[in-house]
Structures are given as structure tokens and as C-alpha cells.
Motif scaffolding. Structure first.
Motif, PDB file in Angstrom:
ATOM      1  N   LEU A  82     -40.557 -15.564 -28.433  1.00 54.34           N
ATOM      2  CA  LEU A  82     -40.530 -17.007 -28.707  1.00 54.34           C
ATOM      3  C   LEU A  82     -39.381 -17.682 -27.969  1.00 54.34           C
ATOM      4  N   SER A 107     -39.795 -20.635 -25.285  1.00 50.05           N
ATOM      5  CA  SER A 107     -39.080 -21.896 -25.451  1.00 50.05           C
ATOM      6  C   SER A 107     -38.610 -22.482 -24.127  1.00 50.05           C
ATOM      7  N   LEU A 143     -39.971 -24.354 -41.460  1.00 45.61           N
ATOM      8  CA  LEU A 143     -39.626 -22.943 -41.322  1.00 45.61           C
ATOM      9  C   LEU A 143     -38.403 -22.667 -42.184  1.00 45.61           C
ATOM     10  N   ASP A 168     -35.056 -17.492 -38.107  1.00 46.77           N
ATOM     11  CA  ASP A 168     -34.357 -17.662 -36.827  1.00 46.77           C
ATOM     12  C   ASP A 168     -32.911 -18.041 -37.136  1.00 46.77           C
ATOM     13  N   TRP A 226     -40.641 -23.418 -32.498  1.00 44.56           N
ATOM     14  CA  TRP A 226     -41.126 -23.625 -33.862  1.00 44.56           C
ATOM     15  C   TRP A 226     -41.907 -24.930 -34.039  1.00 44.56           C
ATOM     16  N   PHE A 233     -44.532 -26.477 -37.097  1.00 45.93           N
ATOM     17  CA  PHE A 233     -43.570 -26.783 -38.147  1.00 45.93           C
ATOM     18  C   PHE A 233     -43.033 -28.207 -38.010  1.00 45.93           C
ATOM     19  N   VAL A 290     -37.229 -27.391 -39.120  1.00 48.70           N
ATOM     20  CA  VAL A 290     -36.771 -26.018 -38.925  1.00 48.70           C
ATOM     21  C   VAL A 290     -35.418 -25.868 -39.602  1.00 48.70           C
ATOM     22  N   GLN A 343     -41.530 -24.914 -47.416  1.00 48.46           N
ATOM     23  CA  GLN A 343     -41.108 -24.046 -46.325  1.00 48.46           C
ATOM     24  C   GLN A 343     -41.854 -22.722 -46.388  1.00 48.46           C
ATOM     25  N   TYR A 385     -41.885 -18.574 -45.002  1.00 53.59           N
ATOM     26  CA  TYR A 385     -41.244 -17.416 -44.384  1.00 53.59           C
ATOM     27  C   TYR A 385     -42.211 -16.237 -44.457  1.00 53.59           C
ATOM     28  N   PHE A 433     -45.653 -16.909 -43.269  1.00 47.62           N
ATOM     29  CA  PHE A 433     -45.760 -16.945 -41.815  1.00 47.62           C
ATOM     30  C   PHE A 433     -45.849 -15.535 -41.245  1.00 47.62           C
ATOM     31  N   PRO A 461     -49.109 -18.835 -37.187  1.00 42.07           N
ATOM     32  CA  PRO A 461     -49.123 -20.294 -37.036  1.00 42.07           C
ATOM     33  C   PRO A 461     -50.376 -20.962 -37.596  1.00 42.07           C
TER      34      PRO A 461
END
Length: 354
Positions: A47, A51, A83, A88, A97, A102, A105, A332, A334, A337, A342
Motif C-alpha cells: 500500500l 501510495s 480506518l 497503519d 486509505w 475510508f 484515517v 471505524q 480494523y 477490514f 475494501p
């Protein structure tokens, strides 16, 4: 669930769509011989690389981002699905993210001093229960390193950024306020809100900071410029939660994050019982109903005066809407996920528009 079907509360595992369920998740779960932290680190590296590719992020954003805007504690959120902290910690993959859907974050939990956390292995999947046990111990590169990374971002994140603050393991409880302040001051320019994590079960003595005297001193030092939220444990009694809420209201906290992981082991599937003895906090499906009850209690006890971010046991859109109906303003993900990918983010965001 992410393809239009929901499993509903009490079901074991979310579905992330055919490709995620049949290919992506099984491949991730095999990495490192099944070691969950190896898979976590591998995913973060991929990821982080993603990015740096704006075109690829745009493609993902077109698929997963769902607009469902709302404003909470003065901050504008493009959708209410965030998230959770822990995924992260050091902000290694921040631009990815929002592209995965999301609406905000939360990085961290970060501490004033860099620390390696607890010895490995320290992260365990319990797939029959759609759960995770972790005893990470706030492993992170430290507040200054996170601030440098955030300063180096070359484009806006596009969604609100929360920063979860914790106490360094080497810091004595009596010096906790200064420890939190050190992190807060260096990170203040970058966070849209700050979460005060006083409820992780994996740092010795940390949960004592939920006591009235300690929490009052902590909030007295932190509340002011940016919204400050307090993250509470699901294991507190209602009387203890009420005491936390009194302090939060009197000191002007912006909201509550309910909840952190639990030390309890109720609700595990028979196949996961051998893991029940692992030390650490449990998250995922076994926490679903307890999270809903805590969110409802906070909302009722404060008359809605303290916005709530609901986190814990969201494995399908029904779980998320149950928290919103109970009084949460945001949610949120965690563990959900981890199991749903996603596609779950998109499905939950869509459900919040209905």
C-alpha cells in the motif's frame, strides 16, 4: 455483504466479494506461514508503494469511495467510515486509505519515545470467530518520526486525519501527562483530531489512566486547540464509564471512541478455543454486541452531548448501522477490514446513506 448481501450480526466472517474471498484473503493468510503480522507488514509495504502512484489511486477511488458526508465535532468527513488506529501506526501508506474508501484515517497509536513493542508473535487471527488477538504493545517509530512523515506528504490527504496518542512504556504513570504532551505538541499541526488512548490492555498500567484523577489531569493538559477524544475499554462497568464521561464533559473533550479491544474471551468459536489463552486484546465479532451496548450507554448518559466513534465488531453493514442507530456519529474498521477488505468499507459507507 460487500456485493449486496449482508451476513447480519452474529455471523462469523464477512465476505469481501468473490475475488477477495477466494484469492486475496487466502493468499494473505498464507504469508509467513500464516503469521498475521507478516501479512500485515507485507500489505503495508504494498500500500505504501501504491501510495506513490496517483493514477492507480484514482482507479481505486472510483471503485471504492462512497460519498456520505457529515460534520462531527467541527470536522467535515466525506463519509463516516474510518480506518481504526493500529492498522497503519506510522502512517506508512496514508494516501492509499482514502482510495480504498475510508472517509477518515486514524494513525498510531504513537508514543513520545520510539519503541519496538512486545516480542513476536503478538498478532493472531481467529478465523472461525472473525476475530483477532493482539498484544502489539504500541510498536511505533515515535511521534517525531510520524511528524516528519506527515510534513513530507506532497499532497493533501483528502480526508480527516486522526492521531492516536499513547503512553511510552518507559514512562512512569506519574509522568504520563508530559509524555502525551510531548507527542501532542510535535504532531499538533497535522491532526484534525487526536485520540487519547488510555485503554489498550497491552501497556502495563495504561488503563489506570481511565481513572478520574489521572484522566482529569490528562485532559486538562490536552484539551484546547484541536478536538480531543478519549478511547475507552469495553471492559469498564457502566459506573466507571459514567465517571469517564463526567470528566470528559467537564474538561471539554470532543468525543468518545468506543471501544478498544477486550480482555474477555466470550463468544469464540470452538475451533478458536486453543487461541483463547493468548495474552492480549480481542477484537472482531465477539465484541459486536458489547460495543453496541457501550455506544448506546455513552449516547444516553450524555444526552448526545459527546459524539461517539463506534469501533469494535463491525463485520458487515448491519453492524455499522446498529452502532449508528445506538448513537454513534462515525464508525471505524480494523478486524472487519482484515476479513472483508475494501469491499466492506464500500458496503458500510453505502449503508450509512440509507
Amino acid at each position: 455483504m460487500t456485493t449486496g448481501t449482508t451476513t447480519g450480526p452474529g455471523s462469523a466472517r464477512p465476505t469481501g466479494g468473490p475475488v477477495f474471498d477466494r484469492i486475496v484473503r487466502p493468499a494473505l493468510f498464507r504469508l509467513g506461514g500464516g503469521d498475521a503480522e507478516t501479512a500485515h507488514e507485507w500489505t503495508l509495504r504494498r500500500l505504501a508503494a501504491l501510495s506513490r502512484r496517483p493514477a492507480a489511486l484514482a482507479v481505486l477511488r472510483a471503485r471504492y469511495a462512497v460519498p456520505a458526508p457529515r460534520t462531527v465535532f467541527g470536522v467535515d468527513f466525506p463519509n463516516p467510515v474510518g480506518l481504526a488506529a493500529g492498522m497503519d501506526k506510522d502512517g506508512a501508506a496514508l494516501p492509499a486509505w482514502p482510495a480504498l474508501g475510508f472517509g477518515f484515517v486514524e494513525v498510531g497509536t504513537v508514543t513520545a519515545h520510539a519503541q519496538p513493542g512486545n516480542p513476536r508473535p503478538r498478532l493472531f487471527r481467529l478465523p472461525g470467530s472473525a476475530a483477532v488477538i493482539n498484544r502489539m504493545g504500541f510498536n511505533n517509530a515515535g511521534a517525531a518520526a510520524l511528524a516528519a512523515r506527515l510534513a513530507a506528504l506532497n499532497r493533501p490527504l483528502g480526508v480527516p486525519l486522526g492521531i492516536s496518542l499513547g503512553k511510552s512504556k518507559v514512562t512512569e504513570l506519574d509522568d504520563a501527562v508530559q509524555d502525551y504532551l510531548t507527542s501532542y505538541r510535535v504532531l499538533n499541526p497535522y491532526g484534525d483530531y487526536f485520540a487519547v488512548n488510555v485503554s489498550s490492555p497491552n501497556t502495563p498500567g495504561l488503563r489506570a489512566l481511565q481513572d478520574r484523577e489521572h484522566l482529569d489531569g490528562l485532559l486538562a493538559a490536552l484539551v484546547g486547540e484541536k478536538p480531543i477524544l478519549v478511547k475507552i475499554a469495553p471492559d469498564l462497568t457502566e459506573a466507571a464509564i459514567a465517571e469517564v464521561l463526567e470528566v470528559c464533559l467537564s474538561r471539554g473533550a470532543a468525543g468518545i471512541i468506543a471501544t478498544n479491544t477486550t480482555l474477555g474471551r466470550d463468544g469464540l468459536a470452538p475451533a478458536d478455543q486453543p487461541r483463547a489463552g493468548e495474552a492480549g486484546g480481542l477484537s472482531g465479532r465477539p465484541l459486536t454486541e458489547r460495543t453496541r451496548r457501550v455506544v448506546s450507554f455513552v449516547h444516553t448518559e450524555t444526552g448526545g452531548a459527546l459524539p461517539v466513534i463506534g469501533v469494535g465488531g463491525i463485520l458487515d453493514p448491519t453492524d455499522a448501522t446498529a452502532l449508528l442507530d445506538a448513537g454513534a456519529s462515525l464508525v471505524q474498521l480494523y478486524t472487519g477490514f482484515v476479513y472483508g477488505g475494501p469491499g466492506l468499507v464500500r458496503a458500510v459507507a453505502r449503508a450509512t446513506r440509507q
